[in-house]
Each structure stands twice: as structure tokens, then as C-alpha cells.
Enzyme design. Structure first.
Site, short mmCIF file in Angstrom:
data_model
loop_
_atom_site.label_atom_id
_atom_site.label_comp_id
_atom_site.label_asym_id
_atom_site.label_seq_id
_atom_site.Cartn_x
_atom_site.Cartn_y
_atom_site.Cartn_z
N GLY A 263 35.42 48.44 33.12
CA GLY A 263 34.93 48.09 34.45
C GLY A 263 36.05 47.88 35.45
CD GLU A 266 42.24 40.43 33.39
OE1 GLU A 266 41.48 41.41 33.44
OE2 GLU A 266 42.47 39.79 32.34
CD GLU A 300 38.05 42.27 36.30
OE1 GLU A 300 39.07 41.77 35.77
OE2 GLU A 300 37.08 42.72 35.64
CG HIS A 303 40.29 37.50 34.47
ND1 HIS A 303 40.21 36.71 33.34
CD2 HIS A 303 39.58 38.63 34.18
CE1 HIS A 303 39.47 37.33 32.41
NE2 HIS A 303 39.07 38.49 32.90
CD GLU A 322 38.42 39.05 29.46
OE1 GLU A 322 37.52 38.83 30.29
OE2 GLU A 322 39.47 39.67 29.74
N1 B3K Z 1 40.62 42.23 30.96
C1 B3K Z 1 40.04 43.50 31.22
C2 B3K Z 1 39.65 44.25 29.98
C3 B3K Z 1 40.77 44.96 29.33
C4 B3K Z 1 40.26 45.85 28.22
C5 B3K Z 1 41.37 46.42 27.42
N2 B3K Z 1 40.90 47.33 26.41
C6 B3K Z 1 38.87 43.41 32.13
C7 B3K Z 1 38.18 42.10 32.18
O1 B3K Z 1 37.67 41.59 31.21
O2 B3K Z 1 38.19 41.50 33.21
ZN ZN Z 2 37.65 39.64 31.97
#
Ligand code: B3K
Ligand code: ZN
Length: 876
Positions: A263, A266, A300, A303, A322
Site C-alpha cells: 500500500g 512510511e 503512514e 508511523h 504495525e
Molecule cells: N511498513 C510498510 C510495509 C513494508 C512491507 C515490507 N515488505 C507499510 C506500512 O505498514 O505502513
Molecule cells: Zn504500517
């Protein structure tokens, strides 16, 4: 792909003090120079070598304090660089130079090209594809980044932090330098260069600082970024008000790209987004798209504090950022929209995605303790169950202590790489509560099953409630311990009032929350004047399965009168599921499907009740899905029978409720001008839900075709098209509408994705051939993840009868596709492959076909670690 164990964690021997990167961008031959200042830790062995990670790298030169290193002092392979005899006491500078080829990077990890734009994705371990580096989340440093590129084609040169300056370089090139003062791990690094349009705004933070906001999109698409910008400003404000978190750089940038594995990402001060979650206007985006944009922009942004300022010590702690950040975005959406409707949608999603994961071969705790490929742990368990676990902490502590705990967490760990234990300890310390048993939620996999029985003693005016909790074994965890399960409950009296018990014995009960902590526990509530109706796990206070044979009359009462809207929705589901299960069994035996008068009457009453929120009524109308029914059946699944049974049930409800449904479908709001707000979206979803049901009652495409012709926004247009494709796939109306849609949106990739996935979702045996034909369409692009997901992903995840056709042909097709996709993009392949995780609960002959297809994948040559890890666990 070696197995990594949490128990093996130890800190690095060297502290990284500063990072200085210089990129000379070239599509095929980008030069990367990394100057890294290290200092050996006092506690480290004086002779320990410095070991840096790499992935498909080739070292070009290596300097120690600006002097070339003799070959004897280091060893470089594509995946590591080991340097010996480094200074014991003083800091030193390593300068690594290497060249990479972004143009051929089809994995979309590291530095790659998308539509002529340079872009990076580093989480989890992509930075090591850019340069040799201690690529782990507990190595934090401030970064300076200099980007040099041809002016032509690259007017924009972006990286994390604040802009330092830029100017002309040599031979038609220019440069820009960025400095990010906030120490960060390499997975948060980002670089973007290219020629993009921009939407600009500003935000004044709570302490009065002005932050420049910029959203970069392809030229011409700027107007479609307005909603994302609005969502960003609301997110920034909300995080200040709700969590006291202020933004910390002079600029916040978002870049939308069309080729992206997930998606969004961050990266500090420079979020990179799948453009699907940035671009929207009423003509091309649906209400669901708007809601996703709002949620992901917020996620995002949030984060920045939960993930970036406080990051993870190691990847086992992924749910620390997460799960918590999903909890935060859920709360944001609840405040922006309807809290109960958001809760219902989130729980539906949790049950349909996370519960199957948690009961199948890929089950793992929110905080796992081993992995082979970390990219395979960006799961619904880490994200959504992680959010539920955070939510339970809030429920157990209450709002005030939860806030104190969050504040303490921010205060203690700002600038650090933390663990789940650090997080839990902040709440325990802030509240004085013992959370040690609660912590099992992080370390044990599986969904607890709570069995409920109750008795009412009129003579003693006492209600007693016996609860038993069990959790089935999961891979690697044969024995489960009893957990601390917070159960919000209400005892509803005859007069509709919620009883206030005089006393509760048998365990803790506070503020309407019962704390189940033992395997078996009986609670008795005294001072209950009449037999109450029990409403338990209100608002879904704990992510569990309930076994409670509640009689239909009690369920109807809850569905009609509970004050907790989630409980009302749940009661309707509890009325509907047994009916759908019985219908499935009837279909399997060749009998007629019978429907249930209680269910029909209650459902029609609720959807017709104008005093209730339309979005809630739409959720009520959307019966449990085919996947929900399969899950409830628990095994020996026959997707065709489920499909027929559910459709027959809908037909019966729709036929009985035609008058109400027509009133809703013809709602005056049909004429209202489009606005993406939750209220308007809710009205559309109820009207469209009614349209779906009427297609069953009327059995002709006319109404949907008329809705298609009259639609003035993408929500209504795509919904009408989905009714046509789902119910009347072979009708002339459907063919016409599909052709018109294709023609109208031929140059809009995101809308074409909808066109593909609507067709890929058409139920029945024919799905596979249809999808094969669509893959030959001029619009199909095998290198674009969104496009692949819209066809192959839709078949595997969202078309049960098409995917599970009895001859197993779709499984074999999926196997071929996985093997082919894996060669380009292992992460994408592994993700789509998880659709096979529940193969063991299929009826025997389908299960045999599925197993054979999985074995073909397992035996294929040159599999990535990503796919080999998933297929290995699914088959085990
Ligand atoms: N932190 C990223 C996801 C990264 C995935 C790596 N395979 C997006 C999110 O959770 O905000
Ligand atoms: Zn995330």
C-alpha cells in the site's frame, strides 16, 4: 534463506554514528558512495570484524579513513562485506562505492524505476540492495544524502529530512542535498527522482511551526491528490490532539508511484505510496477508495512516531510499530467516520482474513520468534491482530491509564529501537497493573475459543456465567496457556435496561468488563431482578471465537435493542450463520433451501429503520460472506454448495423484503451531489446493497443496467457493474456496460484495475478461461503489481467458486502463475500464494488437486526464499 531466531538477538559490535550517501543516478548504472562513521562498542571484542549486509551487490572500491584497503583486510561477496583489523578505540570512516542497475530491478526492493521515476523501497531488507550496510532496524543514524542526476527527466531530487541545498553539477546534471537529523534505521531511507507534478499546502503544528506539505503525482493528476492532502492535514491535527504527537521536520512529502508491492511506506519525511491510495476523484474513485486513502495516509503519517521516532529493535518486534499504528489509524477513522460502523467493518475483516490465518498452517503469534523470510511476516496477524491486542490493553486499562501508558512509552523510548516488552512495561508501570499473563497475546498464536453457559436463579436474583477458554494447537505451539481475555458484557433486563449487579463474584468485573483469566471460571452476578439477556464480547472487546448457544428470541432482542451497535450486528450474524449453514447442507443433499422467519423479519425491520445509520443498515444487509460460511463450517468445504445456498437465502430475503428494498433503492438521495464523507457514503452503500438484493428478487438485469446508465460517480457505477457481472454475466446489458467502461477509462490504470477485477470475480467454472483471456488483453501489464493482483489475486482471494472449481484447473493455473511471478517479484508471488493456506479444509477431491498444485510449486527450480517459505509451511 536461513532461519532467524529471536533468541539469537544481540546488539552490533559497532555503533554507526553518521551516514553520508552520494548517488549518481543512471537508469542502468547508478553509482552509490556510502561514507559511514563507525565506532567499536566498548563491550565488543577488540578483534571482531565489521560485517555489512549486501544483496546482489558488487563492490567497486573500499576506503578506510580515505585510504584504499588492502585486499587481505576484507572480503566482499554479493551478500556481505567483512572488514577486519579495524580500530579498537577511535571512530573511523568506511567509504564503500558500488554500482547498481535500477532498470532491471523487478523485485521493487531497493532502488528501482517506475514510469521513468527513480524510487526506493527498503523495508524490510531492501537497503542492502543499494549498498553494503548494517541493514537492521536497531542501527540508527542521521543521514546526509546527495543526489546527482541529469536535469533532463529529473527536475525533482528528493530524500528524507530537510532540504540543504542544490545546484548545477557537470554536463547537464544537477544535484540536491538532504539532511535528516533524526537518527533512523536504513529501512526508512528513501530516494525519489524524476519529473512529477506537485500539490502543495502547509500545516501549522501545535507549537506554531509551519510545515511544508507536498504530494507528488504524475503530471496532470494533481487535482486527484486533493483528498489525500486533506486527509494528511486531518491526520496531523488528530495525532496532536489525541496522542500529543507533533511533526518534527520542516517538510512532509508523499510520492505516488504506479508500481509498488504494497500500500505505502512510511520513510521518514518522504512517504512513498501506491498511487491507488493517493489518487481520487468522484468520477474514478469509489467510496471505499476514499476511505482507504484516508486510512493509509493516516497510517503512514502516524508511523512518524510509532515506527520512526520509536522503531523496532529487530523484525520480530514488527507488531510493535504495525499493530500499534493500525490501532491508531482505526481510531482516527472512527473519529472521522462512524465508530460503530468502522468497528463492524474492522471485525469483519479480522474474521475473514486473520482468523483463517490463525487457524491454518501459516499461524504465528503477533510477535513470532523465528522466520525465514521477514517479508512474509507483514501479515494480518502482525497488523490487525496486533491492533486488537493494543485495543485490549486500552480496554483493560481504561482510557486514562492507556493514555498515561502511551505517554510513558513515548517519553522513555523516543529515539530508540524498542521491543514489545518495552511497550507492555510502559502500560504496566503507568497503571500499576500486572500485564504478564496478558503478554501471552503477543507470544502465543491461535484464536481462543470461549464457551459460554449461563443460569438464572430467580429465587436468589442471581445470574451465573460459566466460561471456558481453549486454544487449538498451532504450528510449533502444541500446548496453550489460558489468556487474560477482557469481555465487555451487558445483562439486559425485560424492560431493555442494562442491569447494574449488586456484586460480582468469581473474578474481576469492572466498568462493564469481565476479566477471564482462568481456563474455567464461573462469575455470579447478584441483584439481577429478572432473567437477563446476555450480550457478551460487546464491541468485540477480545479477538476470540464464542461458542454460545443463545436462543433466537434473545438474539432478536439484542439485534433490535442493544445500545452497542456492534452487538446488534453480531446478533444478526448469529441469527444468519446457522441458517446459511443449514442451507448449505440442504444444497449438498439436493434438498430445498429453507429460510428462517426470525432472520427475515429482523433483517428487514432493521434495514428499513430510518432511525438507524444507513451505513449500519448496509452492513446488516451484507450477509456473512461465502468465506465466512466456509470458516463456520470448519472443514470439508464445498464452495459451490455454499455459493448456491447463500444465493438462495438472499433470494428468499429479497423476495420477502421487496417493498422495503425498492424504497431504499429508489431513495431520493439518488440525486445528491457526490461527497466522499461517511454519511453520504453510507447512504450510497445502503442504496447499492438494496440494488444487489433486488437483482436476486427480480432476476433480470434491467434495474442494474438502469443504475449503470444513470450513475454519476464511480461508487454507483462500479457497484451497478458488479451486480451485472456477478448476477447476469452473459447478458447483453453486462457486455455493453463492460465495453463502455473499458472505453471510457482506457487511459486510467486504476480504473482499469477495477475493470479487470470485476470480471475476474465473476463466479463459476468459467472464471479461469475468462481470466486467461483477460491476461492477453492489451491492457494487461505483467510487471505491474496492482494489475496482477486485480486478475490473479482476485481469482485466488475473491472468487471462491471460480478458484475452487472441482477439476482443480484453477489451482494448477495459480501454480504456474506463482512460479512465473516469482522470477520477477518474489514478494508479490508469495503474497498471492497465501490464498492457498486453507486448502486442508476443502472437501477431499479439491484438497487433492490443491496439494498437487502446491507440490508443483514446491518442486520448481530456483524458487525465491519468499515463495519457498510459504509453500513449505502450507504443505507441512
Ligand atoms: N511498513 C510498510 C510495509 C513494508 C512491507 C515490507 N515488505 C507499510 C506500512 O505498514 O505502513
Ligand atoms: Zn504500517
Amino acid at each position: 534463506g536461513q532461519i532467524v531466531h529471536l533468541a539469537d538477538y544481540r546488539p552490533t559490535d559497532f555503533v554507526l554514528e553518521r551516514v553520508d550517501l552520494t548517488f549518481e543516478l543512471d537508469p542502468k548504472n547508478t553509482k552509490v558512495e556510502a561514507r559511514l562513521i563507525f565506532q567499536r562498542r566498548e563491550s565488543a571484542d577488540r578483534h571482531a570484524p565489521l560485517v555489512l549486509d549486501g544483496d546482489e551487490l558488487k563492490l567497486s572500491s573500499l576506503l578506510l579513513d580515505q585510504v584504499e584497503l588492502p585486499a587481505a583486510q576484507y572480503e566482499a561477496t554479493p551478500d556481505s562485506l567483512t572488514i577486519r583489523d579495524l580500530p579498537a578505540e577511535s571512530p573511523f570512516e568506511i567509504c564503500v562505492t558500488n554500482y547498481i542497475n535500477p532498470q532491471v530491478n523487478t523485485q521493487l526492493m531497493g532502488l528501482y524505476r517506475t514510469n521513468g521515476v527513480y524510487c526506493t523501497q527498503c523495508e524490510a531488507e531492501g537497503f542492502r540492495r543499494i549498498t553494503y550496510f548494517p541493514d537492521r532496524p536497531d542501527v540508527l543514524a542521521p543521514y546526509t544524502v546527495t543526489i546527482i542526476a541529469a536535469k533532463e527527466g529529473n527536475p525533482l531530487l528528493l530524500s528524507n529530512g530537510n532540504f540543504l541545498g542544490g545546484g548545477n553539477y557537470d554536463e547537464g546534471r544537477h544535484f540536491a542535498a538532504w539532511f535528516d537529523p533524526h537518527p533512523k534505521p536504513s529501512y526508512l531511507f528513501a530516494l525519489v527522482a524524476g519529473d512529477l507534478g506537485v500539490v502543495e499546502d502547509t500545516f501549522t503544528t501545535m507549537s506554531g511551526r509551519e510545515v511544508a506539505l507536498k504530494i507528488y503525482v504524475e503530471h496532470g493528476k494533481e487535482p486527484r491528490a486533493a483528498y489525500a492532502m486533506d486527509a494528511l492535514k486531518r491526520s496531523m491535527k488528530w495525532d496532536e490532539e489525541r496522542f500529543g504527537r507533533e511533526y518534527d521536520l520542516d517538510i512532509f512529502m508523499i510520492v505516488a508511484v504506479s508500481d509498488f508491492n504494497m500500500g505505502a511506506m512510511e520513510n521518514k519525511g518522504l512517504n512513498v505510496f501506491n498511487d491507488k491510495f493517493v489518487l481520487a476523484d468522484p468520477e474514478t474513485a469509489s467510496d471505499a477508495d476514499y476511505a482507504n486513502i484516508e486510512r493509509i495516509i493516516a497510517h503512514e503519517y502516524f508511523h512518524n512516531w510509532t515506527g520512526n521516532r520509536i522503531t523496532c529493535r529487530d523484525w520480530f518486534q514488527l507488531c510493535l510499530k504495525e499493530g500499534l499504528t493500525v490501532y491508531r489509524d482505526q481510531e482516527f477513522s472512527s473519529d472521522m467516520r462512524s465508530r460503530p460502523v468502522k468497528r463492524i467493518a474492522d471485525v469483519r475483516h479480522l474474521k475473514s482474513e486473520q482468523f483463517p490465518e490463525d487457524s491454518g498452517p501459516l499461524a504465528h503469534p503477533p510477535r513470532p520468534d523465528t522466520y525465514r523470510e521477514i517479508n512474509n511476516f507483514y501479515t494480518t496477524t502482525v497488523y490487525e491482530k496486533g491492533a486488537e491486542v493494543t485495543r485490549m490493553i486500552a480496554t483493560i486499562l481504561g482510557a486514562e491509564d492507556f493514555k498515561k501508558g502511551m505517554d510513558l512509552y513515548f517519553e522513555r523510548h523516543d529515539g530508540e529501537a524498542a521491543t514489545v516488552e518495552d511497550f507492555v512495561r510502559s502500560f504496566a508501570d503507568a497503571s500499576g497493573r500486572d500485564l504478564s499473563q496478558f503478554s501471552l497475546w503477543y507470544t502465543e498464536a491461535g484464536t481462543p475459543l470461549v464457551s459460554v453457559s449461563s443460569a438464572y436463579d430467580a429465587g436468589k436474583a442471581t445470574f451465573s456465567l460459566t466460561l471456558e477458554q481453549t486454544t487449538a494447537p498451532t504450528p510449533g505451539q502444541p500446548v496453550k496457556q489460558p489468556r487474560h481475555i477482557p469481555l465487555s458484557l451487558a445483562l439486559i433486563l425485560d424492560n431493555g435496561q442494562i442491569a447494574e449487579p449488586q456484586a460480582v463474584e468469581g473474578g474481576e468485573y469492572r466498568d462493564g468488563v469481565l476479566h477471564l483469566t482462568q481456563r474455567n471460571q464461573t462469575f455470579s452476578f447478584s441483584g439481577i431482578s429478572s432473567r437477563p439477556v446476555l450480550s457478551i464480547n460487546r464491541s468485540f472487546s477480545a479477538p476470540i471465537n464464542l461458542h454460545f448457544e443463545q436462543n433466537a428470541a434473545d438474539l432478536v432482542q439484542i439485534a433490535r435493542h442493544e445500545t452497542d451497535m456492534f452487538a446488534r450486528f453480531q446478533a444478526l450474524t448469529d441469527l444468519a450463520l446457522p441458517v446459511l449453514i443449514a442451507a448449505t447442507k440442504a444444497v449438498q443433499k439436493g434438498e430445498d433451501v429453507r429460510t428462517d422467519a426470525d432472520l427475515i423479519a429482523t433483517l428487514i425491520e432493521i434495514i428499513g429503520d430510518d432511525a438507524l445509520e444507513p451505513a449500519f443498515r448496509a452492513q446488516a444487509l451484507a450477509l456473512p460472506s461465502e468465506t465466512d460460511i466456509a470458516r463456520e463450517l470448519g472443514g470439508n468445504t464445498d464452495p459451490d454448495a455454499i455459493h448456491k445456498a447463500r444465493n438462495a437465502t438472499i433470494t428468499a430475503i429479497a423476495t420477502a423484503g421487496q417493498d422495503t428494498l425498492r424504497r431504499l433503492a429508489d431513495d431520493a438521495a439518488n440525486g445528491e451531489a457526490y461527497s466522499p464523507d461517511a454519511g453520504s457514503a453510507g447512504r450510497r452503500s445502503l442504496r447499492n446493497g438494496a440494488l444487489t438484493f433486488l437483482a436476486f428478487a427480480e432476476g433480470t438485469p434491467e434495474r442494474a443496467a438502469k443504475a449503470y446508465a444513470g450513475a454519476t460517480n464511480m461508487t454507483d457505477l462500479a457497484h451497478a457493474l458488479s451486480v451485472l457481472t456477478q448476477r447476469f454475466p452473459d447478458s447483453a446489458e453486462t457486455k455493453e456496460a463492460l465495453a463502455a467502461f473499458e472505453k471510457r477509462f482506457a487511459d486510467n490504470a486504476l480504473v482499469l484495475d477495477k475493470w479487470f477485477s470485476l470480471q475476474a470475480a465473476i463466479p463459476g467454472e468459467g472464471a479461469l478461461d475468462r481470466i486467461k483471456a483477460l491476461m492477453k488483453s492489451k491492457h494487461f501489464i505483467a510487471t505491474n503489481p496492482n494489475r496482477v493482483r486485480s486478475l490473479v489475486g482476485t481469482l485466488a482471494f475473491s472468487n471462491p467458486t471460480g478458484f475452487h472449481r472441482a477439476d482443480g484447473a484453477a489451482y494448477r493455473f495459480l501454480a504456474e502463475q506463482i512460479i512465473a511471478i516469482d522470477k520477477r517479484n518474489p514478494q508479490l508471488a508469495a503474497r498471492i500464494l497465501t490464498s492457498m493456506r486453507s486448502w486442508r479444509s476443502l472437501e477431499a477431491s479439491r484438497a487433492d488437486h490443491a496439494k498437487a498444485a502446491l507440490s508443483t510449486i514446491a518442486e520448481a527450480k530456483g524458487l525465491s526464499t519468499d515463495v519457498s517459505d510459504i509453500v513449505g509451511r502450507i504443505l507441512k
